[in-house]
Design a protein around this motif. Structure first.
Motif, PDB file in Angstrom:
ATOM      1  N   PRO A 212       0.802  -1.226   0.000  1.00 21.59           N
ATOM      2  CA  PRO A 212       0.000   0.000   0.000  1.00 21.59           C
ATOM      3  C   PRO A 212       0.837   1.279   0.000  1.00 21.59           C
ATOM      4  N   LYS A 213       2.031   1.216   0.571  1.00 16.01           N
ATOM      5  CA  LYS A 213       2.901   2.399   0.564  1.00 16.01           C
ATOM      6  C   LYS A 213       3.418   2.675  -0.839  1.00 16.01           C
ATOM      7  N   ILE A 214       3.778   1.603  -1.555  1.00 20.18           N
ATOM      8  CA  ILE A 214       4.214   1.772  -2.946  1.00 20.18           C
ATOM      9  C   ILE A 214       3.067   2.320  -3.782  1.00 20.18           C
ATOM     10  N   LYS A 215       1.872   1.781  -3.571  1.00 18.34           N
ATOM     11  CA  LYS A 215       0.695   2.249  -4.312  1.00 18.34           C
ATOM     12  C   LYS A 215       0.446   3.730  -4.038  1.00 18.34           C
ATOM     13  N   TYR A 216       0.547   4.124  -2.783  1.00 21.50           N
ATOM     14  CA  TYR A 216       0.355   5.532  -2.404  1.00 21.50           C
ATOM     15  C   TYR A 216       1.375   6.419  -3.119  1.00 21.50           C
ATOM     16  N   ASN A 217       2.623   6.005  -3.095  1.00 20.65           N
ATOM     17  CA  ASN A 217       3.667   6.777  -3.767  1.00 20.65           C
ATOM     18  C   ASN A 217       3.389   6.904  -5.251  1.00 20.65           C
TER      19      ASN A 217
END
Length: 286
Positions: free
Chosen positions: A150-155
């Protein structure tokens, strides 16, 4: 007295700053943190020769369980150095040590140095275009965490690049041997760009929210940054599974939106015949 938390940089024993070296030479005890990173394969003996001081290797158990007795308590009356590969403030482990020392009245001084956080810019991606940094742990038969996803997706949704720090396993207990009454440790393991790419693909297949595209999203593999054998390779996730970047340490970048200047530099590192080079322009297909 003082606890000095000193960054060693990324290369070898000579990458320590002049101030850091002077402080090490003035200390009665010198500890080398040896589980969040490694210094280019430089041995403890080589560090001791260069510093002119005995060096105590501090594994995870020592830092997390015995730091009060072995590191912090002596620093109340003597000068103690705690050496960290890269920069001291780039890992929560070292922040925790600083907090514990200050809580009992020990003065702490931090000496900064180069780290992967800055060296990642060598591939051409501007540092101010990065989002949250993530860590990718080794998957095993029972534990396959995807908290990084989810952090990669957010970025990526914000057009930002993601620096992925890859897992290392040093002095991991051998539970099979322990069951037989022997205390043994498994050989060190350092996650490669190839394994990271495989696990990222697995995470996308499992979650399926389109954080990145295995065939289109540009990624960059980094190896041994700051060392003479430094290597940078760019390509899609599928391509980086097969890229050979040699020995540790490796890091991984998942690109967001690319500026013309970023793309111009990154293209120098593209795998020959990369589908990204053939199929994509500066607007990275999310």
């Amino acid at each position: 007295m003082v606890l000095y938390v000193i960054g060693l940089g990324l290369g070898d024993e000579k990458d320590i700053t002049v101030r850091g070296l002077e402080l090490v030479k003035s200390c009665e005890y010198v500890f080398l943190e040896h589980y969040t990173s490694i210094l280019g394969g430089v041995s403890k003996e080589k560090l001791e020769d260069f510093y002119g001081k005995s060096v105590i290797v501090a594994d995870r158990g020592l830092v997390e369980n015995d730091a009060e007795e072995l590191i912090i308590e002596p620093a109340k009356e003597k000068k103690v150095a705690f050496l960290v590969v890269g920069d001291p403030v780039c890992a929560t482990t070292h922040t925790d040590l600083v907090i514990r020392a200050r809580e009992v009245g020990v003065e702490v001084e931090i000496v900064h140095n180069a780290s992967i956080m800055g060296a990642a810019g060598a591939c051409g991606l501007q540092l101010y275009n990065y989002g949250q940094v993530v860590s990718i742990p080794y998957f095993d038969d029972k534990w396959r965490p995807t908290s990084f996803y989810p952090k990669i997706k957010y970025n990526r949704e914000g057009g930002m690049h993601t620096l992925c720090l890859l897992d290392i396993k040093v002095k991991e207990p051998d539970f099979v041997a322990m069951a037989k009454g022997r205390t043994e440790f498994l050989p060190p393991r350092y996650m490669s760009v190839n394994v990271a790419a495989e696990q990222l693909l697995e995470a996308e297949e499992k979650i399926g929210e389109g954080a990145y595209d295995s065939k289109k999203t540009l990624c960059v593999g980094l190896a041994r940054m700051g060392q003479p054998t430094q290597q940078i390779v760019a390509g899609t996730l599928e391509e980086l599974i097969h890229a050979d970047l040699g020995g540790p340490l490796h890091s991984f970048i998942i690109c967001g939106e690319l500026h013309d200047l970023e793309l111009e530099v990154v293209k120098e590192f593209l795998i020959e015949g990369s589908t990204f080079e053939r199929d994509n322009s500066k607007s990275d297909d999310k």
